[in-house]
Design an enzyme around this catalytic site. Structure first.
Site, mmCIF file in Angstrom:
data_model
loop_
_atom_site.group_PDB
_atom_site.id
_atom_site.type_symbol
_atom_site.label_atom_id
_atom_site.label_comp_id
_atom_site.label_asym_id
_atom_site.label_seq_id
_atom_site.Cartn_x
_atom_site.Cartn_y
_atom_site.Cartn_z
ATOM 1 N N LYS A 102 0.869 -1.184 0.000
ATOM 2 C CA LYS A 102 0.000 0.000 0.000
ATOM 3 C C LYS A 102 0.904 1.231 0.000
ATOM 4 C CE LYS A 102 -4.550 0.947 0.902
ATOM 5 N NZ LYS A 102 -5.771 0.209 0.659
ATOM 6 N N VAL A 122 -17.480 4.225 -2.051
ATOM 7 C CA VAL A 122 -17.944 2.837 -1.903
ATOM 8 C C VAL A 122 -19.361 2.823 -1.327
ATOM 9 C CG1 VAL A 122 -17.570 0.625 -0.762
ATOM 10 C CG2 VAL A 122 -15.616 1.911 -1.608
ATOM 11 N N ALA A 123 -19.542 3.535 -0.216
ATOM 12 C CA ALA A 123 -20.814 3.401 0.509
ATOM 13 C C ALA A 123 -21.997 3.976 -0.254
ATOM 14 C CB ALA A 123 -20.696 4.036 1.886
HETATM 15 N N1 LIG Z 1 -12.528 2.468 -2.857
HETATM 16 C C1 LIG Z 1 -12.402 1.163 -2.804
HETATM 17 O O1 LIG Z 1 -12.588 0.454 -3.810
HETATM 18 C C2 LIG Z 1 -12.041 0.500 -1.513
HETATM 19 C C3 LIG Z 1 -12.121 1.182 -0.323
HETATM 20 N N2 LIG Z 1 -11.870 0.528 0.850
HETATM 21 C C4 LIG Z 1 -11.990 1.219 2.109
HETATM 22 O O2 LIG Z 1 -13.334 1.672 2.273
HETATM 23 C C5 LIG Z 1 -13.353 2.923 2.971
HETATM 24 C C6 LIG Z 1 -14.085 3.940 2.129
HETATM 25 O O3 LIG Z 1 -13.421 4.107 0.902
HETATM 26 P P1 LIG Z 1 -13.954 5.126 -0.210
HETATM 27 O O4 LIG Z 1 -15.422 5.082 -0.269
HETATM 28 O O5 LIG Z 1 -13.165 4.862 -1.428
HETATM 29 O O6 LIG Z 1 -13.472 6.514 0.395
HETATM 30 P P2 LIG Z 1 -14.170 7.940 0.315
HETATM 31 O O7 LIG Z 1 -13.160 8.927 0.756
HETATM 32 O O8 LIG Z 1 -14.814 8.138 -1.013
HETATM 33 O O9 LIG Z 1 -15.341 7.816 1.385
HETATM 34 C C7 LIG Z 1 -15.141 7.886 2.760
HETATM 35 C C8 LIG Z 1 -16.256 8.763 3.325
HETATM 36 O O10 LIG Z 1 -16.166 8.725 4.739
HETATM 37 C C9 LIG Z 1 -16.353 10.043 5.231
HETATM 38 N N3 LIG Z 1 -15.758 10.116 6.552
HETATM 39 C C10 LIG Z 1 -14.451 10.184 6.908
HETATM 40 N N4 LIG Z 1 -14.313 10.182 8.239
HETATM 41 C C11 LIG Z 1 -15.565 10.085 8.748
HETATM 42 C C12 LIG Z 1 -16.088 10.016 10.050
HETATM 43 N N5 LIG Z 1 -15.308 10.060 11.152
HETATM 44 N N6 LIG Z 1 -17.430 9.918 10.208
HETATM 45 C C13 LIG Z 1 -18.246 9.881 9.138
HETATM 46 N N7 LIG Z 1 -17.803 9.946 7.869
HETATM 47 C C14 LIG Z 1 -16.481 10.049 7.679
HETATM 48 C C15 LIG Z 1 -15.733 10.932 4.187
HETATM 49 O O11 LIG Z 1 -16.228 12.257 4.266
HETATM 50 C C16 LIG Z 1 -16.150 10.230 2.900
HETATM 51 O O12 LIG Z 1 -17.408 10.683 2.429
HETATM 52 C C17 LIG Z 1 -11.885 3.241 3.254
HETATM 53 O O13 LIG Z 1 -11.538 2.764 4.535
HETATM 54 C C18 LIG Z 1 -11.124 2.477 2.187
HETATM 55 O O14 LIG Z 1 -9.804 2.174 2.565
HETATM 56 C C19 LIG Z 1 -11.550 -0.805 0.894
HETATM 57 C C20 LIG Z 1 -11.459 -1.514 -0.256
HETATM 58 C C21 LIG Z 1 -11.620 -0.901 -1.563
HETATM 59 C C1 LIG Z 2 -7.520 -1.324 -5.593
HETATM 60 C C2 LIG Z 2 -7.955 -1.035 -4.254
HETATM 61 C C3 LIG Z 2 -9.405 -1.068 -4.319
HETATM 62 C C4 LIG Z 2 -7.276 -2.016 -3.393
HETATM 63 C C5 LIG Z 2 -7.047 -1.544 -2.014
HETATM 64 O O1 LIG Z 2 -6.179 -0.752 -1.767
HETATM 65 C C6 LIG Z 2 -7.914 -2.036 -0.964
HETATM 66 O O2 LIG Z 2 -8.646 -3.004 -1.176
HETATM 67 O O3 LIG Z 2 -7.879 -1.472 0.131
#
Ligand SMILES: NC(=O)C1=CN([C@@H]2O[C@H](COP(=O)(O)OP(=O)(O)OC[C@H]3O[C@@H](n4cnc5c(N)ncnc54)[C@H](O)[C@@H]3O)[C@@H](O)[C@H]2O)C=CC1
Ligand SMILES: CC(C)CC(=O)C(=O)O
Length: 363
Positions: free
Chosen positions: A80, A184-185
């Protein structure tokens, strides 16, 4: 922080510091284990409070990727990267291209992709300097943004966890509290809404929260209130360490199943939720959809094949709970056991000499 002590404790292979004064690049690449194949994991851009915090984040996330990739059945190791900076202010072409050159310098030992704070556009800039990047624009034959596929995997895994907890995998009528409605969410909420779940959401960015309220009829709550919501399932989808001493006593959910990496602050928090009878879907098993999708690029991207593999997250979650019950251990330990067994078995078989060895990244 005693860096070599830390590397030794969890047997890390390599830690790389990247600096480029002209662009302001300050990055850390952590490679945990390449027994199964090249280290693949995303690049996070974040406003770390200290350099130590950034290094620890890179190391913890890299180790998580070793387990995630092994448990997902990929022939891929764990790594990472983190970029120190504010993703809203500090991005530039020069910064990502400088970073891409450092990745190229590792000659394929580390392959990157998106994570929190980075986007497909950033990967496109990295791609100008290296081929060791995935999640690039589909115009390059790549798979694009991994988040919707991660979300689909989490949705499938959540259904499996519901089956374990409630005896039925339907999410219709279930109340699901989602912490963080980012890339993601938001996509996860769409699947849950389509299945008829009731959503309660929070986010530190009001616009993200409002989008879920508007598009999926979700109820919005305060950032601190999300833990105590009267719900069936708690879905942590923001950052790590949210299952901890302060939050566990507040939880009313029977299931924890979400996208965030490193949800348990410490391993003992996995023991605590297990003792409370909460079904915890181990983070790196349930959120493997994104990496399964980008790993497919390494053999020429085929979306249908990738999604078919993402579907298997449902079975992987069921398997974790079978091991948990069989060996009377918490689910996080069962997942570790599953991943470690695969690494050990493959290390043995891959060490057998083979002339003109074929590299199989993912099956
Ligand atoms: N994007 C992907 O494909 C993957 C993401 N993840 C994990 O999933 C999680 C979300 O990833 P993404 O959606 O890509 O990131 P993102 O940055 O798009 O979404 C995260 C959201 O959480 C919010 N946030 C941050 N701290 C907060 C808190 N204390 N309370 C409430 N909301 C808060 C942010 O404002 C943002 O809207 C991360 O931990 C990431 O490492 C894991 C595997 C793959
Ligand atoms: C390509 C990403 C979605 C891989 C990664 O960093 C993760 O799964 O946390």
């Amino acid at each position: 922080m005693k860096i070599f002590d830390y590397l030794q404790r969890y047997d890390y292979e390599q830690l790389v510091f990247c600096h480029d004064a002209a662009s302001g690049l300050r990055a850390v690449i952590a490679i945990h284990d390449t027994t199964l194949g090249p280290a693949l994991g995303g690049t996070r851009m974040w406003t770390y409070q200290s350099e130590e915090e950034a290094v620890i984040d890179a190391l913890r996330l890299a180790r998580g990727m070793t387990y995630k990739n092994a448990a997902a059945g990929l022939n891929i190791g764990g790594g990472k990267a983190v970029l120190i900076g504010d993703p809203r202010k500090d991005k530039s072409e020069a910064l990502f291209r400088a970073f891409g050159r450092y990745i190229q310098g590792l000659n394929g030992r580390y392959i990157t992709a998106e994570d929190v704070g980075t986007t497909v556009a950033d990967m496109d800039l990295i791609h100008m300097e290296t081929d060791y990047v995935t999640g690039v624009s589909p115009a390059f034959g790549s798979s694009g943004n991994p988040s919707p596929v991660t979300a689909y995997g989490v949705y499938r895994g959540m259904k499996a966890a519901a089956k374990v907890a409630f005896g039925d995998d339907s999410l219709s009528g279930k109340t699901i509290a989602v912490q963080g409605v980012g890339n993601v969410a938001y996509n996860l909420c769409r699947h849950l809404h389509e299945e008829g779940a009731n959503l309660v959401v929070t986010d530190i960015q009001e616009e993200n929260m409002n989008r879920a309220v508007r598009d999926f009829g979700a109820k919005a709550v305060g950032v601190r209130d999300i833990f105590g919501v009267d719900c069936d399932i708690f879905a942590p989808c923001a950052l790590g360490a949210v299952i901890n001493d302060e939050t566990i006593p507040l939880l009313k959910a029977k299931v924890i199943a979400g996208a965030a990496n490193n949800q348990l602050k410490e391993e003992r928090h996995g023991d605590l939720v297990h003792e409370m009878g909460i079904v915890y879907a181990p983070d790196y098993v349930i959120n493997a959809g994104g990496v399964i999708n980008v790993a497919d690029e390494l053999q020429g991207y085929n979306r249908e094949r990738a999604l078919k593999k993402v579907e298997t997250i449902y079975d992987s979650i069921l398997k974790v709970f079978e091991i948990s019950e069989r060996d009377r251990i918490p689910s996080y330990q069962a997942a570790d056991r599953m991943a470690e067994e695969r690494i050990m078995q493959m290390a043995k078989s891959r060490s057998t000499f083979l002339r003109n060895e074929k590299t199989v990244f993912a099956k």
